[in-house]
Design a protein around this motif. Structure first.
Motif, PDB file in Angstrom:
ATOM      1  N   UNK A   1      25.424  43.853  48.559  1.00 29.77           N
ATOM      2  CA  UNK A   1      26.101  44.629  49.433  1.00 29.77           C
ATOM      3  C   UNK A   1      27.348  44.882  48.849  1.00 29.77           C
ATOM      4  N   UNK A   2      27.717  45.725  47.771  1.00 32.68           N
ATOM      5  CA  UNK A   2      28.763  45.990  47.068  1.00 32.68           C
ATOM      6  C   UNK A   2      29.974  46.855  47.919  1.00 32.68           C
ATOM      7  N   UNK A   3      29.404  47.678  48.678  1.00 33.47           N
ATOM      8  CA  UNK A   3      30.098  48.654  49.648  1.00 33.47           C
ATOM      9  C   UNK A   3      30.504  47.932  50.731  1.00 33.47           C
ATOM     10  N   UNK A   4      29.631  47.060  51.160  1.00 33.99           N
ATOM     11  CA  UNK A   4      30.194  46.136  52.425  1.00 33.99           C
ATOM     12  C   UNK A   4      31.240  45.200  51.952  1.00 33.99           C
ATOM     13  N   UNK A   5      31.059  44.504  50.765  1.00 32.79           N
ATOM     14  CA  UNK A   5      32.078  43.508  50.201  1.00 32.79           C
ATOM     15  C   UNK A   5      33.152  44.372  49.996  1.00 32.79           C
ATOM     16  N   UNK A   6      33.321  45.393  49.316  1.00 35.57           N
ATOM     17  CA  UNK A   6      34.618  45.930  49.191  1.00 35.57           C
ATOM     18  C   UNK A   6      35.328  46.553  50.639  1.00 35.57           C
ATOM     19  N   UNK A   7      34.544  47.081  51.380  1.00 37.19           N
ATOM     20  CA  UNK A   7      34.941  47.501  52.635  1.00 37.19           C
ATOM     21  C   UNK A   7      35.719  46.142  53.371  1.00 37.19           C
ATOM     22  N   UNK A   8      34.972  44.878  53.248  1.00 36.95           N
ATOM     23  CA  UNK A   8      35.567  43.508  53.845  1.00 36.95           C
ATOM     24  C   UNK A   8      36.970  43.310  53.116  1.00 36.95           C
ATOM     25  N   UNK A   9      37.010  43.284  52.091  1.00 37.87           N
ATOM     26  CA  UNK A   9      38.382  43.166  51.112  1.00 37.87           C
ATOM     27  C   UNK A   9      39.316  43.895  51.529  1.00 37.87           C
ATOM     28  N   UNK A  10      39.179  45.467  51.817  1.00 33.80           N
ATOM     29  CA  UNK A  10      40.081  46.437  52.414  1.00 33.80           C
ATOM     30  C   UNK A  10      40.335  45.983  53.860  1.00 33.80           C
ATOM     31  N   UNK A  11      39.356  45.935  54.535  1.00 33.70           N
ATOM     32  CA  UNK A  11      39.642  45.537  55.994  1.00 33.70           C
ATOM     33  C   UNK A  11      40.373  44.465  56.208  1.00 33.70           C
ATOM     34  N   UNK A  12      40.045  43.440  55.407  1.00 33.63           N
ATOM     35  CA  UNK A  12      41.053  42.209  55.633  1.00 33.63           C
ATOM     36  C   UNK A  12      42.445  42.244  55.524  1.00 33.63           C
TER      37      UNK A  12
ATOM     38  N   UNK B   1      29.410  42.697  42.744  1.00 32.34           N
ATOM     39  CA  UNK B   1      30.153  42.395  43.885  1.00 32.34           C
ATOM     40  C   UNK B   1      31.370  42.143  43.725  1.00 32.34           C
ATOM     41  N   UNK B   2      31.652  41.275  42.910  1.00 34.28           N
ATOM     42  CA  UNK B   2      32.986  40.875  42.467  1.00 34.28           C
ATOM     43  C   UNK B   2      33.890  41.855  42.033  1.00 34.28           C
ATOM     44  N   UNK B   3      33.121  42.831  41.218  1.00 37.40           N
ATOM     45  CA  UNK B   3      34.011  43.972  40.897  1.00 37.40           C
ATOM     46  C   UNK B   3      34.401  44.867  42.116  1.00 37.40           C
ATOM     47  N   UNK B   4      33.525  44.993  42.949  1.00 38.28           N
ATOM     48  CA  UNK B   4      33.511  45.919  44.113  1.00 38.28           C
ATOM     49  C   UNK B   4      34.877  45.243  45.153  1.00 38.28           C
ATOM     50  N   UNK B   5      34.893  44.133  45.063  1.00 40.92           N
ATOM     51  CA  UNK B   5      35.883  43.386  46.010  1.00 40.92           C
ATOM     52  C   UNK B   5      37.344  43.444  45.326  1.00 40.92           C
ATOM     53  N   UNK B   6      37.204  43.248  44.165  1.00 41.00           N
ATOM     54  CA  UNK B   6      38.525  43.270  43.121  1.00 41.00           C
ATOM     55  C   UNK B   6      39.106  44.882  43.195  1.00 41.00           C
ATOM     56  N   UNK B   7      38.150  45.648  43.099  1.00 38.95           N
ATOM     57  CA  UNK B   7      38.697  47.329  43.257  1.00 38.95           C
ATOM     58  C   UNK B   7      39.405  47.483  44.894  1.00 38.95           C
ATOM     59  N   UNK B   8      38.520  46.961  45.932  1.00 41.80           N
ATOM     60  CA  UNK B   8      39.093  46.954  47.199  1.00 41.80           C
ATOM     61  C   UNK B   8      40.541  46.479  47.431  1.00 41.80           C
ATOM     62  N   UNK B   9      40.580  45.320  46.885  1.00 48.52           N
ATOM     63  CA  UNK B   9      41.997  44.604  46.853  1.00 48.52           C
ATOM     64  C   UNK B   9      43.029  45.265  46.235  1.00 48.52           C
ATOM     65  N   UNK B  10      42.434  45.830  44.982  1.00 57.86           N
ATOM     66  CA  UNK B  10      43.857  46.580  44.346  1.00 57.86           C
ATOM     67  C   UNK B  10      44.236  47.642  44.898  1.00 57.86           C
ATOM     68  N   UNK B  11      43.006  48.448  45.272  1.00 57.23           N
ATOM     69  CA  UNK B  11      43.619  49.792  46.117  1.00 57.23           C
ATOM     70  C   UNK B  11      44.333  49.461  47.472  1.00 57.23           C
ATOM     71  N   UNK B  12      43.917  48.526  48.096  1.00 57.47           N
ATOM     72  CA  UNK B  12      44.637  48.166  49.535  1.00 57.47           C
ATOM     73  C   UNK B  12      46.173  47.623  49.289  1.00 57.47           C
ATOM     74  N   UNK B  13      46.229  47.023  48.003  1.00 59.90           N
ATOM     75  CA  UNK B  13      47.578  46.666  47.605  1.00 59.90           C
ATOM     76  C   UNK B  13      48.570  47.543  47.382  1.00 59.90           C
ATOM     77  N   UNK B  14      47.710  48.655  46.747  1.00 56.86           N
ATOM     78  CA  UNK B  14      48.559  49.648  46.077  1.00 56.86           C
ATOM     79  C   UNK B  14      48.881  50.674  47.198  1.00 56.86           C
ATOM     80  N   UNK B  15      47.943  51.135  47.961  1.00 50.33           N
ATOM     81  CA  UNK B  15      48.211  52.052  49.027  1.00 50.33           C
ATOM     82  C   UNK B  15      48.996  51.398  50.347  1.00 50.33           C
ATOM     83  N   UNK B  16      48.589  50.239  50.446  1.00 53.39           N
ATOM     84  CA  UNK B  16      49.443  49.599  51.712  1.00 53.39           C
ATOM     85  C   UNK B  16      49.265  50.416  52.791  1.00 53.39           C
ATOM     86  N   UNK B  17      48.053  50.551  53.541  1.00 56.32           N
ATOM     87  CA  UNK B  17      47.941  51.260  54.724  1.00 56.32           C
ATOM     88  C   UNK B  17      48.453  50.541  55.835  1.00 56.32           C
TER      89      UNK B  17
END
Length: 439
Positions: A323-334, A95-111
């Motif tokens: 809920x790895x998928x959910x936690x990744x989504x929450x990180x990106x969404x936030x 779960x920590x890995x999923x959240x970290x991946x989400x944060x890395x991607x959203x900070x790189x893409x910056x949608x």
């Protein structure tokens, strides 16, 4: 007549998509109607606000009931010494890995940064209200000591903490503490309390179902108001980048699962996908890990070779806390919502998002729409305007389907790893059509 009655009703996700499309079209039309934007703001937008409030309403009860009920279902804390400890430990790590991946991607893409200053100004004006309190809170966190976050984790009054979604970490701490204590007392003394929270959990899940019935109308109102208040097309372009960021992160998690599973169990990716594919497809169609659980258990036990003692322990816990998928989504969404509002989240705040999203995903119910409820807590922790939910709800349903696939895949992966670690991973009992399922 009987034939007509037997016809299936339109699925909820189609209703939500229709509501989304109609809301956008209605908002566009009202832009060209005299006083149209005012009509939408005065008579349509309030229904969207009610929908968001209803989600916020059950966020804290959902965490309390789900976490306490899930922990007490362990029955015996001593089980955590071997299989239980490994199971929960691996779940937390992934779960920590999923959240970290989400944060890395959203900070790189910056949608969110693709939104123009004009649109961002309109969003801040129309949705966030007075943003000074968020700036003050950010300054407070910056000036706080290094252990302030740890100190804030423990509430001095649980009833006071429960009055605000911003105190989500404190609520989670209390729920975990309460659940473990409930397991440690004699079963006959805690049976009534456990039954109470199991019942409350069922009621809350039903409330989620009822709220989601209003989702098409809430989406319609939110999207119509969004169009008339921020009609710039770059907003929808940003929404597309956000959705792609989430999907790319979810695909990355599945690849990581397969790599870890293959490296540890020496099973091929094809073997794993053949075995779990039907459960993944059901997860995609139902958006519910709980509804998919019987199929997941059957596939893992019969087709992946996991001993029944392991699957019957690991998978139900996974459906509750993994809920790895959910936690990744929450990180990106936030972070996306923060970017959309022009907020610059500090490293400390984003590390806090990792902790909050990880713990909130543990209390996220395995039903459609629950991830959106838990996101309220993540937004509240980071000081991000909760009204920003309106930005992402339009694409939440298809993303919910995708992240449920990741949740189920993660459960199956962990069950194989745990089974292998205690020498309970054997040959599959069933070898039939699934050998050719994936070419």
């Amino acid at each position: 007549m009987a034939e007509k009655q037997s016809k299936k009703k339109l699925a909820l996700h189609w209703k939500i998509m229709i509501g989304m499309a109609l809301g956008i079209l209605f908002g566009i039309v009202m832009l060209y109607v005299s006083n149209g934007p005012d009509i939408v703001k005065d008579w349509i937008k309030p229904f969207g606000s009610i929908f968001i409030k209803s989600l916020k309403l059950i966020a804290i009860p959902l965490i309390l009931a789900s976490l306490i009920s899930g922990i007490t279902n362990l029955k015996d804390i001593s089980k955590l010494s071997k299989m239980g400890g490994r199971t929960i430990g691996i779940y937390i790590v992934t779960t920590i890995l999923a959240v970290s991946i989400g944060l890395v991607l959203v900070n790189l893409v910056k949608p969110g940064n693709s939104i123009t200053d004009k649109t961002r100004t309109e969003l801040v004006k129309n949705y966030s209200g007075d943003t000074q309190k968020y700036k003050d809170e950010a300054k407070r966190q910056k000036d706080a000591g290094p252990l302030q976050a740890l100190e804030d984790l423990v509430p001095e009054n649980i009833f006071a903490a429960a009055t605000s979604n911003r105190n989500m970490l404190q609520i989670i701490f209390f729920a975990v503490f309460f659940g473990i204590s409930l397991v440690l007392i004699p079963e006959e003394k805690g049976k009534t309390v456990q039954s109470f929270f199991n019942g409350v959990n069922e009621v809350i899940l039903k409330m989620v179902d009822l709220i989601m019935l209003a989702a098409p109308y809430g989406v319609f109102a939110l999207l119509a108001a969004l169009v008339v208040e921020a009609p710039n097309p770059d907003l929808f372009q940003a929404l597309g980048f956000y959705a792609l960021t989430v999907v790319f992160g979810l695909l990355g998690m599945i690849v990581i699962y397969i790599i870890i599973m293959s490296a540890y169990t020496k099973k091929s990716p094809k073997f794993f996908l053949n075995g779990i594919a039907p459960a993944q497809l059901l997860a995609f169609s139902t958006s519910s890990s709980a509804a998919t659980l019987p199929v997941t258990m059957e596939r893992v036990t019969e087709h992946l070779g996991v001993d029944e003692d392991v699957s019957s322990f690991v998978l139900p816990i996974g459906a509750t806390i993994n809920m790895d998928g959910t936690s990744l989504y929450q990180a990106v969404a936030a972070v996306f919502i923060a970017q959309a509002f022009g907020m610059d989240l500090t490293l400390g705040t984003q590390l806090g998002i990792i902790a909050t999203a990880t713990l909130a995903s543990i209390g996220s119910a395995a039903v459609p729409g629950a991830g959106m409820v838990m996101l309220v807590g993540v937004l509240g922790y980071a000081g991000i305007p909760e009204a920003g939910l309106a930005l992402i709800f339009a694409v939440d349903r298809p993303l919910d389907m995708c992240r449920t696939v990741v949740n189920v895949t993660g459960d199956a992966t962990v069950s194989m790893i745990v089974a292998k670690s205690i020498d309970k991973l054997g040959e599959p009992k069933v070898k039939d059509w699934d050998d050719n399922f994936v070419q």
